[in-house]
Design a protein around this motif. Structure first.
Motif, PDB file in Angstrom:
ATOM      1  N   ILE A 149      -6.410  -2.509  -8.571  1.00  0.00           N
ATOM      2  CA  ILE A 149      -4.856  -2.362  -8.275  1.00  0.00           C
ATOM      3  C   ILE A 149      -4.344  -3.727  -8.853  1.00  0.00           C
ATOM      4  CG2 ILE A 149      -3.264  -2.951  -6.403  1.00  0.00           C
ATOM      5  CD1 ILE A 149      -5.114  -1.310  -4.520  1.00  0.00           C
ATOM      6  N   ALA A 150      -3.405  -3.703  -9.535  1.00  0.00           N
ATOM      7  CA  ALA A 150      -2.710  -4.756 -10.264  1.00  0.00           C
ATOM      8  C   ALA A 150      -1.527  -5.103  -9.732  1.00  0.00           C
ATOM      9  CB  ALA A 150      -2.224  -3.972 -11.629  1.00  0.00           C
ATOM     10  N   SER A 151      -0.858  -4.637  -8.691  1.00  0.00           N
ATOM     11  CA  SER A 151       0.258  -4.950  -8.045  1.00  0.00           C
ATOM     12  C   SER A 151       0.093  -5.744  -6.763  1.00  0.00           C
ATOM     13  CB  SER A 151       1.306  -3.645  -7.791  1.00  0.00           C
ATOM     14  OG  SER A 151       2.074  -3.902  -7.045  1.00  0.00           O
ATOM     15  N   LYS A 152       0.485  -6.864  -6.681  1.00  0.00           N
ATOM     16  CA  LYS A 152       0.398  -7.446  -5.511  1.00  0.00           C
ATOM     17  C   LYS A 152       1.101  -6.806  -4.223  1.00  0.00           C
ATOM     18  CE  LYS A 152       3.887 -11.034  -6.376  1.00  0.00           C
ATOM     19  NZ  LYS A 152       5.098 -10.888  -5.284  1.00  0.00           N
ATOM     20  N   GLU A 153       2.397  -6.163  -4.337  1.00  0.00           N
ATOM     21  CA  GLU A 153       2.978  -5.551  -3.379  1.00  0.00           C
ATOM     22  C   GLU A 153       2.182  -4.182  -2.928  1.00  0.00           C
ATOM     23  OE1 GLU A 153       6.058  -7.713  -5.897  1.00  0.00           O
ATOM     24  OE2 GLU A 153       4.386  -6.305  -6.500  1.00  0.00           O
ATOM     25  N   ALA A 154       1.534  -3.556  -3.936  1.00  0.00           N
ATOM     26  CA  ALA A 154       0.820  -2.425  -3.656  1.00  0.00           C
ATOM     27  C   ALA A 154      -0.620  -2.848  -2.806  1.00  0.00           C
ATOM     28  CB  ALA A 154       0.333  -1.808  -4.806  1.00  0.00           C
ATOM     29  N   ILE A 155      -1.042  -4.017  -3.185  1.00  0.00           N
ATOM     30  CA  ILE A 155      -2.162  -4.649  -2.416  1.00  0.00           C
ATOM     31  C   ILE A 155      -1.890  -4.703  -1.010  1.00  0.00           C
ATOM     32  CG2 ILE A 155      -3.964  -6.631  -2.076  1.00  0.00           C
ATOM     33  CD1 ILE A 155      -3.837  -6.566  -5.220  1.00  0.00           C
ATOM     34  N   ALA A 156      -0.677  -5.255  -0.739  1.00  0.00           N
ATOM     35  CA  ALA A 156      -0.242  -5.508   0.637  1.00  0.00           C
ATOM     36  C   ALA A 156      -0.015  -4.319   1.368  1.00  0.00           C
ATOM     37  CB  ALA A 156       0.999  -6.329   0.685  1.00  0.00           C
ATOM     38  N   VAL A 157       0.634  -3.374   0.860  1.00  0.00           N
ATOM     39  CA  VAL A 157       1.229  -1.997   1.497  1.00  0.00           C
ATOM     40  C   VAL A 157      -0.357  -1.417   1.816  1.00  0.00           C
ATOM     41  CG1 VAL A 157       1.942   0.159   1.204  1.00  0.00           C
ATOM     42  CG2 VAL A 157       3.312  -1.808   0.462  1.00  0.00           C
ATOM     43  N   MET A 158      -1.257  -1.454   0.817  1.00  0.00           N
ATOM     44  CA  MET A 158      -2.844  -0.774   0.868  1.00  0.00           C
ATOM     45  C   MET A 158      -3.476  -1.155   1.957  1.00  0.00           C
ATOM     46  SD  MET A 158      -1.988   2.067  -0.839  1.00  0.00           S
ATOM     47  CE  MET A 158      -3.727   2.639  -0.140  1.00  0.00           C
ATOM     48  N   ALA A 159      -3.334  -2.895   1.982  1.00  0.00           N
ATOM     49  CA  ALA A 159      -4.075  -3.358   3.234  1.00  0.00           C
ATOM     50  C   ALA A 159      -3.765  -2.765   4.700  1.00  0.00           C
ATOM     51  CB  ALA A 159      -3.820  -5.002   3.025  1.00  0.00           C
ATOM     52  N   VAL A 160      -2.469  -2.592   4.629  1.00  0.00           N
ATOM     53  CA  VAL A 160      -1.682  -2.272   5.974  1.00  0.00           C
ATOM     54  C   VAL A 160      -2.429  -0.782   6.232  1.00  0.00           C
ATOM     55  CG1 VAL A 160       0.237  -1.661   7.461  1.00  0.00           C
ATOM     56  CG2 VAL A 160      -0.221  -3.681   6.135  1.00  0.00           C
ATOM     57  N   LEU A 161      -2.179   0.217   5.108  1.00  0.00           N
ATOM     58  CA  LEU A 161      -2.395   1.633   5.243  1.00  0.00           C
ATOM     59  C   LEU A 161      -3.993   1.784   5.412  1.00  0.00           C
ATOM     60  CD1 LEU A 161      -0.137   2.978   2.457  1.00  0.00           C
ATOM     61  CD2 LEU A 161       0.196   3.228   5.010  1.00  0.00           C
ATOM     62  N   TYR A 162      -4.724   1.210   4.565  1.00  0.00           N
ATOM     63  CA  TYR A 162      -6.169   1.200   4.807  1.00  0.00           C
ATOM     64  C   TYR A 162      -6.693   0.809   6.349  1.00  0.00           C
ATOM     65  CZ  TYR A 162     -11.115   0.778   3.681  1.00  0.00           C
ATOM     66  OH  TYR A 162     -12.491   0.952   3.825  1.00  0.00           O
ATOM     67  N   GLU A 163      -5.969  -0.270   6.876  1.00  0.00           N
ATOM     68  CA  GLU A 163      -6.135  -0.672   8.291  1.00  0.00           C
ATOM     69  C   GLU A 163      -5.920   0.266   9.202  1.00  0.00           C
ATOM     70  OE1 GLU A 163      -4.621  -4.105  11.445  1.00  0.00           O
ATOM     71  OE2 GLU A 163      -5.487  -4.662   9.511  1.00  0.00           O
ATOM     72  N   GLN A 164      -4.813   1.305   9.213  1.00  0.00           N
ATOM     73  CA  GLN A 164      -4.015   2.110  10.090  1.00  0.00           C
ATOM     74  C   GLN A 164      -4.867   3.262   9.857  1.00  0.00           C
ATOM     75  OE1 GLN A 164      -1.944   1.320  12.549  1.00  0.00           O
ATOM     76  NE2 GLN A 164      -2.527  -0.754  11.820  1.00  0.00           N
ATOM     77  N   PHE A 165      -5.391   3.638   8.686  1.00  0.00           N
ATOM     78  CA  PHE A 165      -5.714   5.154   8.443  1.00  0.00           C
ATOM     79  C   PHE A 165      -7.087   5.548   7.880  1.00  0.00           C
ATOM     80  CE2 PHE A 165      -1.025   5.200   8.309  1.00  0.00           C
ATOM     81  CZ  PHE A 165      -0.875   5.996   9.278  1.00  0.00           C
ATOM     82  N   CYS A 166      -7.422   4.295   7.059  1.00  0.00           N
ATOM     83  CA  CYS A 166      -8.859   4.532   6.408  1.00  0.00           C
ATOM     84  C   CYS A 166      -9.889   4.239   7.009  1.00  0.00           C
ATOM     85  CB  CYS A 166      -8.696   3.875   4.943  1.00  0.00           C
ATOM     86  SG  CYS A 166      -7.347   4.512   4.240  1.00  0.00           S
ATOM     87  N   VAL A 167      -9.886   3.037   8.003  1.00  0.00           N
ATOM     88  CA  VAL A 167     -11.087   2.515   8.728  1.00  0.00           C
ATOM     89  C   VAL A 167     -11.264   3.476   9.850  1.00  0.00           C
ATOM     90  CG1 VAL A 167     -11.957   0.651  10.043  1.00  0.00           C
ATOM     91  CG2 VAL A 167     -10.650   0.195   8.139  1.00  0.00           C
ATOM     92  N   GLN A 168     -12.658   4.048  10.016  1.00  0.00           N
ATOM     93  CA  GLN A 168     -13.032   5.065  11.010  1.00  0.00           C
ATOM     94  C   GLN A 168     -13.593   4.062  12.154  1.00  0.00           C
ATOM     95  OE1 GLN A 168     -13.164   8.267  10.510  1.00  0.00           O
ATOM     96  NE2 GLN A 168     -11.873   8.299   8.622  1.00  0.00           N
TER      97      GLN A 168
END
Length: 105
Positions: A86-105
């Motif tokens: 990932i190259a975009s700091k904004e994308a990293i921030a958004v993905m951190a939230v999405l990962y925590e909410q939807f990807c972690v089992q």
């Protein structure tokens, strides 16, 4: 007690909203979102992404191209392998939230 309002720059807010909408539009595709979720955990080579995520090569290449074109990911070549991160700091921030909410089992 009334809060003092800070100066409101509508032009800056509109520009920021357009950038946020552009990012969310790119992420609003299941294959790209899965790719970004995986990449949020570190750098991956194309063959490992294909194997890990079960996204077939033509689709994987197309979706990685969209992410590259929108400057959300960057590549690094090592021999015959191409690695993505990932190259975009904004994308990293958004993905951190999405990962925590939807990807972690």
């Amino acid at each position: 007690m009334k809060k003092k309002s800070t100066p409101f720059d509508l032009s800056a807010m509109q520009s920021s909203a357009e950038k946020a909408c552009a990012l969310l539009k790119v992420l609003a595709n299941p294959d790209r979102l899965i790719l970004m979720c995986q990449l949020s955990q570190g750098e991956w080579c194309v063959s490992d992404l294909e194997e890990q995520l079960g996204i077939r090569q033509p689709t994987l290449s197309q979706q990685l191209g969209v992410l590259r074109d929108n400057e959300l990911v960057e590549t690094r070549r090592e021999g015959k392998s191409i690695f993505y991160s990932i190259a975009s700091k904004e994308a990293i921030a958004v993905m951190a939230v999405l990962y925590e909410q939807f990807c972690v089992q």
